[in-house]
Design an enzyme around this catalytic site. Sequence first.
Site, mmCIF file in Angstrom:
data_model
loop_
_atom_site.group_PDB
_atom_site.id
_atom_site.type_symbol
_atom_site.label_atom_id
_atom_site.label_comp_id
_atom_site.label_asym_id
_atom_site.label_seq_id
_atom_site.Cartn_x
_atom_site.Cartn_y
_atom_site.Cartn_z
ATOM 1 N N ARG A 264 -46.660 -21.249 -0.530
ATOM 2 C CA ARG A 264 -46.829 -19.794 -0.610
ATOM 3 C C ARG A 264 -47.944 -19.415 -1.584
ATOM 4 O O ARG A 264 -48.128 -18.234 -1.909
ATOM 5 C CB ARG A 264 -45.503 -19.138 -1.027
ATOM 6 N N LYS A 265 -48.721 -20.399 -2.031
ATOM 7 C CA LYS A 265 -49.846 -20.128 -2.932
ATOM 8 C C LYS A 265 -51.044 -19.665 -2.116
ATOM 9 O O LYS A 265 -52.063 -20.345 -2.006
ATOM 10 C CB LYS A 265 -50.187 -21.374 -3.755
ATOM 11 N N THR A 266 -50.884 -18.489 -1.532
ATOM 12 C CA THR A 266 -51.920 -17.922 -0.669
ATOM 13 C C THR A 266 -52.544 -16.693 -1.328
ATOM 14 O O THR A 266 -52.052 -16.197 -2.337
ATOM 15 C CB THR A 266 -51.311 -17.527 0.690
#
Length: 306
Positions: free
Chosen positions: A145-147
């Site tokens: 989820r490191k977007t």
Amino acid sequence: MPSTEGAPAKGTVAHLLPQTYKRMVAEWLEEDTPSFDYGGFVVGDDMAEAKLLGKSKGVVAGLPFFDEVFKQLDCTVEWHYPEGSYIEGGKTHVATVRGPVRKLLLGERVALNTLARCSGVATASSNLLSLLRKAGYSNTLAGTRKTTPGFRLVEKYGMLVGGCDPHRHDLSAMTMLKDNHVWSCGSITQAVHAAKSAGGFAIKIEVECQSFEEADEAITAGADVVMLDNFTGEGVRACAKKLKDKWGRGNEARALVEVSGGLTPENVEAYVCEDVDVISSSSIHQGVKHVDFSLKVVPKVQAKGN
């Protein structure tokens, strides 16, 4: 989570997109031209065509976003390479865009930025997946989820085109209990029970674990996935085997085992183990090199000659 490679497909990756992506594209265009289009005034509305050139190697991804940019500007796009194609760079003629010249230029940078970023993610995803397959890993490679805020849909889309699992899309898609959740709640068991009371049967629960004991407690409490976080390769193999020996493998498994934490193309092979169901890494989308594209309007003389 076994690999789904080779499974029959009912559609293309583009069919997954929500209709909201069209509104996102409209917002990108508004952001890029909030008032007057001075450059558009210079060139006018004559019909023209432009070549999309792939200048570096990589996987082409993000066609629906590129198409929508120009659709909203009354232009058409003819693709010469389908989505997922690998291009060698060197000014590969990837697509032709046709329409009023001022609108070609109005959409140019928005379309190129999106295509370059999405293709970069797809390329990194494909490369790491290929590396793992060569190392003998047959299960799932996932993103994280490191977007980029506001650009998540494009980046998750790129992971899918590159052959990877995009992982959870947001905080509502799955309950992932990290160390901060556990510390705030008191214990893994309490945290899992609280999550179950809120999410019911429909929301999966994953727990970040630092040891076999923590993973064992999480599964006992009812977790669907345990994440072995920041282990060594040797530690992962030993812990995953112990968990599978106790809680089952394949269709009989009580929970999936995921491995994450600082995994990159340089070190991921050390974590290859068939007792690991999912390897997740932000290296396939965070800080990846873009694929370089340019859009060149065909000069009038050349266009007439065609």
